[in-house]
Design a protein around this motif. Structure first.
Motif, PDB file in Angstrom:
ATOM      1  N   PRO A  20       1.832  16.821   0.217  1.00 44.94           N
ATOM      2  CA  PRO A  20       2.301  16.798  -1.442  1.00 44.94           C
ATOM      3  C   PRO A  20       3.811  16.157  -1.586  1.00 44.94           C
ATOM      4  O   PRO A  20       4.426  16.264  -0.551  1.00 44.94           O
ATOM      5  CB  PRO A  20       2.229  18.179  -1.626  1.00 44.94           C
ATOM      6  N   PHE A  21       4.151  15.705  -2.806  1.00 40.64           N
ATOM      7  CA  PHE A  21       5.438  15.196  -2.943  1.00 40.64           C
ATOM      8  C   PHE A  21       5.954  14.140  -1.960  1.00 40.64           C
ATOM      9  O   PHE A  21       6.935  13.831  -1.544  1.00 40.64           O
ATOM     10  CB  PHE A  21       6.419  16.212  -2.909  1.00 40.64           C
ATOM     11  N   PHE A  22       4.791  13.244  -1.786  1.00 42.56           N
ATOM     12  CA  PHE A  22       5.355  11.765  -0.912  1.00 42.56           C
ATOM     13  C   PHE A  22       5.632  11.960   0.332  1.00 42.56           C
ATOM     14  O   PHE A  22       6.716  11.367   0.779  1.00 42.56           O
ATOM     15  CB  PHE A  22       5.791  11.042  -2.094  1.00 42.56           C
ATOM     16  N   GLN A  23       5.073  13.029   1.077  1.00 48.96           N
ATOM     17  CA  GLN A  23       5.726  13.321   2.425  1.00 48.96           C
ATOM     18  C   GLN A  23       4.543  13.235   3.264  1.00 48.96           C
ATOM     19  O   GLN A  23       3.369  13.213   3.056  1.00 48.96           O
ATOM     20  CB  GLN A  23       6.280  14.885   2.391  1.00 48.96           C
ATOM     21  N   GLY A  24       4.799  13.046   4.595  1.00 43.99           N
ATOM     22  CA  GLY A  24       3.811  12.804   5.596  1.00 43.99           C
ATOM     23  C   GLY A  24       3.462  11.569   5.901  1.00 43.99           C
ATOM     24  O   GLY A  24       4.039  10.527   5.472  1.00 43.99           O
ATOM     25  N   LYS A  25       2.281  11.347   6.662  1.00 50.29           N
ATOM     26  CA  LYS A  25       1.857  10.082   6.745  1.00 50.29           C
ATOM     27  C   LYS A  25       1.272   9.522   5.527  1.00 50.29           C
ATOM     28  O   LYS A  25       1.070  10.038   4.646  1.00 50.29           O
ATOM     29  CB  LYS A  25       0.189  10.494   7.579  1.00 50.29           C
ATOM     30  N   LYS A  26       1.597   8.009   5.273  1.00 48.87           N
ATOM     31  CA  LYS A  26       1.492   7.266   4.378  1.00 48.87           C
ATOM     32  C   LYS A  26       0.545   5.898   4.676  1.00 48.87           C
ATOM     33  O   LYS A  26       0.630   5.448   5.826  1.00 48.87           O
ATOM     34  CB  LYS A  26       2.876   6.817   4.002  1.00 48.87           C
ATOM     35  N   HIS A  27      -0.108   5.637   3.692  1.00 47.99           N
ATOM     36  CA  HIS A  27      -1.144   4.485   3.654  1.00 47.99           C
ATOM     37  C   HIS A  27      -1.135   3.803   2.534  1.00 47.99           C
ATOM     38  O   HIS A  27      -1.335   4.485   1.614  1.00 47.99           O
ATOM     39  CB  HIS A  27      -2.396   5.040   4.333  1.00 47.99           C
ATOM     40  N   GLU A  28      -1.061   2.432   2.731  1.00 44.14           N
ATOM     41  CA  GLU A  28      -1.510   1.797   1.369  1.00 44.14           C
ATOM     42  C   GLU A  28      -3.014   1.111   1.167  1.00 44.14           C
ATOM     43  O   GLU A  28      -3.587   0.868   2.534  1.00 44.14           O
ATOM     44  CB  GLU A  28      -0.560   0.390   1.118  1.00 44.14           C
ATOM     45  N   PHE A  29      -3.652   1.195   0.193  1.00 43.32           N
ATOM     46  CA  PHE A  29      -4.953   0.599   0.037  1.00 43.32           C
ATOM     47  C   PHE A  29      -5.160  -0.485  -1.304  1.00 43.32           C
ATOM     48  O   PHE A  29      -4.427  -0.206  -2.128  1.00 43.32           O
ATOM     49  CB  PHE A  29      -6.163   1.765  -0.206  1.00 43.32           C
ATOM     50  N   THR A  31      -8.379  -1.692  -1.578  1.00 48.18           N
ATOM     51  CA  THR A  31      -9.919  -1.802  -1.613  1.00 48.18           C
ATOM     52  C   THR A  31     -10.381  -0.357  -1.588  1.00 48.18           C
ATOM     53  O   THR A  31      -9.560   0.537  -1.249  1.00 48.18           O
ATOM     54  CB  THR A  31     -10.558  -2.643  -0.634  1.00 48.18           C
ATOM     55  N   ASP A  32     -11.719  -0.063  -1.759  1.00 41.20           N
ATOM     56  CA  ASP A  32     -12.443   1.140  -1.550  1.00 41.20           C
ATOM     57  C   ASP A  32     -11.814   1.907  -0.245  1.00 41.20           C
ATOM     58  O   ASP A  32     -11.674   1.251   0.881  1.00 41.20           O
ATOM     59  CB  ASP A  32     -13.681   0.878  -1.361  1.00 41.20           C
ATOM     60  N   CYS A  33     -11.765   3.207  -0.256  1.00 41.38           N
ATOM     61  CA  CYS A  33     -11.780   4.156   0.781  1.00 41.38           C
ATOM     62  C   CYS A  33     -12.921   4.959   0.782  1.00 41.38           C
ATOM     63  O   CYS A  33     -12.955   6.039  -0.133  1.00 41.38           O
ATOM     64  CB  CYS A  33     -10.430   4.906   0.758  1.00 41.38           C
ATOM     65  N   TYR A  34     -13.763   4.800   1.486  1.00 44.52           N
ATOM     66  CA  TYR A  34     -15.076   5.569   1.620  1.00 44.52           C
ATOM     67  C   TYR A  34     -14.680   7.198   2.159  1.00 44.52           C
ATOM     68  O   TYR A  34     -15.388   8.094   1.695  1.00 44.52           O
ATOM     69  CB  TYR A  34     -16.065   4.921   2.479  1.00 44.52           C
ATOM     70  N   SER A  35     -13.879   7.117   3.030  1.00 40.65           N
ATOM     71  CA  SER A  35     -13.448   8.375   3.866  1.00 40.65           C
ATOM     72  C   SER A  35     -11.961   8.504   4.296  1.00 40.65           C
ATOM     73  O   SER A  35     -11.860   7.507   5.045  1.00 40.65           O
ATOM     74  CB  SER A  35     -14.558   8.630   4.721  1.00 40.65           C
ATOM     75  N   THR A  36     -11.301   9.434   3.723  1.00 43.77           N
ATOM     76  CA  THR A  36      -9.839   9.359   4.161  1.00 43.77           C
ATOM     77  C   THR A  36      -9.723   9.721   5.546  1.00 43.77           C
ATOM     78  O   THR A  36      -8.928   9.344   6.301  1.00 43.77           O
ATOM     79  CB  THR A  36      -9.048  10.479   3.480  1.00 43.77           C
ATOM     80  N   LEU A  37     -10.897  10.610   6.181  1.00 42.38           N
ATOM     81  CA  LEU A  37     -11.134  10.722   7.486  1.00 42.38           C
ATOM     82  C   LEU A  37     -11.011   9.646   8.618  1.00 42.38           C
ATOM     83  O   LEU A  37     -10.308   9.601   9.599  1.00 42.38           O
ATOM     84  CB  LEU A  37     -12.263  11.546   7.833  1.00 42.38           C
ATOM     85  N   GLU A  38     -11.382   8.467   8.048  1.00 45.31           N
ATOM     86  CA  GLU A  38     -11.438   7.102   8.752  1.00 45.31           C
ATOM     87  C   GLU A  38      -9.978   6.914   9.095  1.00 45.31           C
ATOM     88  O   GLU A  38     -10.116   5.898   9.838  1.00 45.31           O
ATOM     89  CB  GLU A  38     -12.433   6.157   8.006  1.00 45.31           C
ATOM     90  N   HIS A  39      -9.156   7.166   8.149  1.00 44.99           N
ATOM     91  CA  HIS A  39      -7.669   6.682   8.149  1.00 44.99           C
ATOM     92  C   HIS A  39      -6.838   7.859   8.529  1.00 44.99           C
ATOM     93  O   HIS A  39      -5.557   7.565   8.584  1.00 44.99           O
ATOM     94  CB  HIS A  39      -7.259   6.160   6.748  1.00 44.99           C
ATOM     95  N   GLY A  40      -7.316   9.006   9.286  1.00 46.97           N
ATOM     96  CA  GLY A  40      -6.466   9.717   9.724  1.00 46.97           C
ATOM     97  C   GLY A  40      -6.223  10.966   8.919  1.00 46.97           C
ATOM     98  O   GLY A  40      -5.018  11.825   9.329  1.00 46.97           O
ATOM     99  N   PHE A  41      -6.477  11.019   7.611  1.00 49.83           N
ATOM    100  CA  PHE A  41      -5.980  11.987   6.762  1.00 49.83           C
ATOM    101  C   PHE A  41      -7.285  13.174   6.562  1.00 49.83           C
ATOM    102  O   PHE A  41      -8.483  12.667   6.223  1.00 49.83           O
ATOM    103  CB  PHE A  41      -6.155  11.333   5.227  1.00 49.83           C
ATOM    104  N   SER A  42      -6.913  14.285   6.507  1.00 50.96           N
ATOM    105  CA  SER A  42      -7.947  15.161   6.104  1.00 50.96           C
ATOM    106  C   SER A  42      -8.420  15.286   4.649  1.00 50.96           C
ATOM    107  O   SER A  42      -9.493  15.464   4.080  1.00 50.96           O
ATOM    108  CB  SER A  42      -7.680  16.683   6.741  1.00 50.96           C
ATOM    109  N   THR A  43      -7.222  14.825   3.946  1.00 55.91           N
ATOM    110  CA  THR A  43      -7.281  14.581   2.285  1.00 55.91           C
ATOM    111  C   THR A  43      -6.087  14.027   1.894  1.00 55.91           C
ATOM    112  O   THR A  43      -5.106  13.870   2.611  1.00 55.91           O
ATOM    113  CB  THR A  43      -7.399  16.146   1.663  1.00 55.91           C
ATOM    114  N   VAL A  44      -5.974  13.827   0.721  1.00 60.18           N
ATOM    115  CA  VAL A  44      -4.746  13.095   0.287  1.00 60.18           C
ATOM    116  C   VAL A  44      -4.133  14.186  -0.528  1.00 60.18           C
ATOM    117  O   VAL A  44      -4.452  14.955  -1.368  1.00 60.18           O
ATOM    118  CB  VAL A  44      -5.164  12.183  -0.951  1.00 60.18           C
TER     119      VAL A  44
END
Length: 196
Positions: A20-29, A31-44
């Protein structure tokens, strides 16, 4: 005739963080993101919509409760699910909404499934269908002529959200089961256009 939409790169950008509050791991997209797990996130945990409109989903694979994310900041899960029927503390997939065209949106709603019964046509936001004269608390089917729309379970754009798009197969939503994997009721009492 239903207006068809095409996706083109460069029109959409979402930045997500795993906390929360724009902390931690960050990624820009863009296009579609079918699964955040594929990008190392358990959730947003938080996100910023820098361009375009996006649809977020509770589960991977664009399943579960839907969230319409328009330009702006969402510092925590309450920011995108605060007015929904139940609070969802996760968003695990998301995609651009290609047909968001606030100025040209047109929608037809029908009292019964398969485009039967009483009908109404809309080209503007409606915070309360009952106040507009729609006699029922439910809608049976929708035909999206152009644009993208968010239908909400209660007046004032509260409760479950259902995203309806003209580029979904012919813009036809013949029954509740086609509104999303979480749709269980035809109760719709407010409708608005998605803003690009």
């Amino acid at each position: 005739m239903t207006h068809r939409c095409k996706k083109s790169s460069g029109l959409w950008k979402i930045v997500v963080w795993d906390e929360p509050f724009f902390q931690g791991k960050k990624h820009e997209f863009t296009t579609d993101c079918y699964s955040t797990l594929e990008h190392g996130f358990s959730t947003v945990g938080s996100c910023k919509i820098e361009s375009g409109a996006w649809a977020g989903f509770e589960h991977c694979g664009f399943q579960g409760q839907q969230f319409v994310l328009e330009r702006g900041e969402y510092p925590c899960w309450e920011a995108w699910s605060g007015s929904n029927a139940y609070h969802v503390e996760r968003m695990c997939s998301f995609r651009p909404i290609a047909c968001a065209d606030h100025g040209r949106s047109r929608l037809m709603l029908f009292e019964q499934e398969n485009f039967q019964g009483k009908r109404a046509e809309m080209s503007d936001d409606c915070p309360s269908l009952p106040a507009l004269g729609w006699g029922s608390s439910t809608v049976g089917s929708f035909l999206v002529r152009s644009g993208a729309w968010v239908c909400s379970q209660y007046p004032g754009y509260r409760g479950f959200q259902y995203l309806l798009e003209s580029d979904s197969p012919a813009g036809e939503y013949k029954h509740v089961r086609e509104w999303g994997s979480h749709a269980q009721t035809g109760q719709v009492q407010s409708i608005r256009r998605v803003q690009q």
